[in-house]
Design an enzyme around this catalytic site. Structure first.
Site, mmCIF file in Angstrom:
data_model
loop_
_atom_site.group_PDB
_atom_site.id
_atom_site.type_symbol
_atom_site.label_atom_id
_atom_site.label_comp_id
_atom_site.label_asym_id
_atom_site.label_seq_id
_atom_site.Cartn_x
_atom_site.Cartn_y
_atom_site.Cartn_z
ATOM 1 N N ASP A 191 -2.321 6.323 -3.471
ATOM 2 C CA ASP A 191 -1.182 5.660 -2.840
ATOM 3 C C ASP A 191 -0.710 4.521 -3.743
ATOM 4 O O ASP A 191 -1.187 4.361 -4.869
ATOM 5 C CB ASP A 191 -1.534 5.170 -1.434
ATOM 6 N N SER A 228 0.808 -1.208 0.000
ATOM 7 C CA SER A 228 0.000 0.000 0.000
ATOM 8 C C SER A 228 0.851 1.272 0.000
ATOM 9 O O SER A 228 1.576 1.543 -0.945
ATOM 10 C CB SER A 228 -0.958 -0.047 1.196
#
Length: 452
Positions: free
Chosen positions: A243, A102
């Site tokens: 992200d 992530s």
């Protein structure tokens, strides 16, 4: 059983150090494969990844594990986490996997799992898989004639883009808008610019040159100042920062001012309430969401239901109560009318739809409430510490007493990194800073003490 591998968002760690090794990935593929091989149909798993160098190590190891368990593997290549969830559902796969850490730096990686419904696995299933991974006995594997196969999904990119476009109001276009899009040199580097361009926008590309090492490095949703600079330099109408796996989004207005996940939730909730599209009668968020959001929604008759930190817990509460909007301040926005997990691109499209309906500058629309001053501190620790110990509990109690009813203190262990996260909210910024510093310092000292 204490969870040793799975955290709040799958398995995560430093690449090539246990548990983020090829050996563990192989075991995980074998264990998850055996858990999800049910019935006599050909079992399938979708595997997507972000742009980290270590993905080249973990992807083939996982593939070998699933194939040896008798599952066919469909490789999607670099693709956002929500795209993998979408493909798992629409391709009727038995399991979905995303190789990504992530928003973490390239040195880290992780493995997230989705069930056939596209939702993240329950704690109970993760514990079952973890037991199998850590068991001393060799796993039960498929026979020579029952081994799986591996193939590439050539149209994964296009399928996901068309799905995203279908969520945008029919007849609406982004023509006339200039949008700076920061993809964090991550999984959406080729998808996000195509999406907004196909919907009519002029796109300024930022963070779209991944090299295996630069994912999330001074870019993306954890560094929104990067896209803010691009907005100002190019005279863009707004900026969108994703992200590394594009499951969260942070935006900036035409002046480069940040619009976080709380503001996005408030904006969408208000619009959906007006259009009678908001189900459940409220919004779900986590303990991290600002008190300003809670007050704003309460003034509109909408309760804010809080969960533990982690979008999986937000989703669980949404499904329990029939809510169709929830999310996190960090930018995970979940809209169950469209998807099963946080999706930065879906959220950005919903915000853009509101902006076009209002026909006003972003700065006048996308920040509907004034947040209470809030500061965060991350205390790095070398080992797990007990936050329920009498020393820590008394520290928290005394600090909260100083804040009174007009402030909040939250101390929690990160589920993805070796950090203790401290968050303080208060109207008095001097008091806020004092408590943040004293609590963070006390926790650091406690963690370093050999007696604990």
């Amino acid at each position: 059983m204490e969870r040793r591998l799975f955290g709040t968002d799958g398995v995560r760690g430093t690449a090539n150090i246990w548990p983020m090794t090829a050996e563990m990935a192989l075991r995980l593929g074998q264990a998850a494969g055996r858990v999800f091989v049910r019935g006599d149909h050909r079992h399938r798993v979708v595997i997507a990844k972000d742009t980290r160098l270590s993905g080249y190590m973990i992807e083939p190891a996982l593939t070998a594990g699933f194939v040896s368990a008798g599952m066919d593997v469909m490789l999607a290549g670099p693709l956002p986490t929500p795209a993998a969830a979408f493909l798992t559902r629409t391709l009727r796969a038995d399991l979905g996997v995303v190789i990504s850490a992530s928003h973490n730096p390239y040195q880290d990686n992780g493995i997230k799992l989705f069930g056939p419904d596209g939702f993240k696995l329950s704690d109970a299933i993760e514990v079952e898989i973890e037991r199998a991974i850590l068991a001393d006995a060799a796993p039960a594997l498929a026979g020579p004639a029952e081994l799986g196969r591996a193939l590439r999904i050539d149209d994964a990119h296009g399928r996901y883009v068309e799905y995203l476009k279908s969520s945008f109001p029919r007849g609406m276009t982004l023509a006339g808008l200039k949008i700076a899009v920061d993809c964090a040199n991550g999984a959406a580097y080729h998808i996000a610019p195509d999406l907004f361009w196909e919907l009519g926008a002029e796109v300024v590309r930022v963070g779209t040159s991944p090299n295996g090492f630069n994912i999330n490095h001074d870019c993306g949703s954890t560094h929104p100042e990067n896209v803010a600079r691009a907005v100002l330099a190019h005279g863009a109408d707004l900026g969108i920062a994703l992200d590394g796996d594009a499951d969260r989004v942070v935006m900036v207005d035409e002046h480069g001012q940040i619009i976080d996940g709380d503001q996005v939730l408030a904006l969408i909730a208000t619009q959906w309430q007006e259009e009678q599209r908001l189900t459940g009668g409220g919004v779900v968020a986590t303990l991290m969401s600002n008190l300003g959001l809670e007050t704003y929604l309460a003034d509109r008759g909408l309760p804010l239901l809080r969960t533990k930190v982690g979008d999986r817990y937000v989703v669980e509460r949404m499904r329990q109560g029939g809510y169709n909007l929830g999310g996190e301040q960090s930018g995970h926005i979940i809209m169950t009318d469209f998807g099963t997990t946080g999706d930065g691109l879906l959220a950005a499209l919903q915000v853009l739809a509101v902006l076009l309906k209002k026909n006003r500058p972003v700065s006048e629309v996308a920040r509907p409430f004034t947040p209470l001053p809030q500061k965060l501190s991350n205390v790095r620790v070398q080992r797990r510490i007990d936050l329920t110990s009498p020393v820590i509990e008394q520290l928290i109690k005394d600090s909260q007493a100083k804040l009174g009813r007009k402030g909040r203190l939250l101390v929690r262990a990160s589920g993805t990194e070796p950090l203790i996260r401290v968050m303080v909210e208060a109207e008095d910024e001097a008091l806020l800073s004092d408590i943040l510093g004293s609590v963070s310092g006390a926790i650091a000292s406690y963690a370093d003490s050999p007696a604990h």
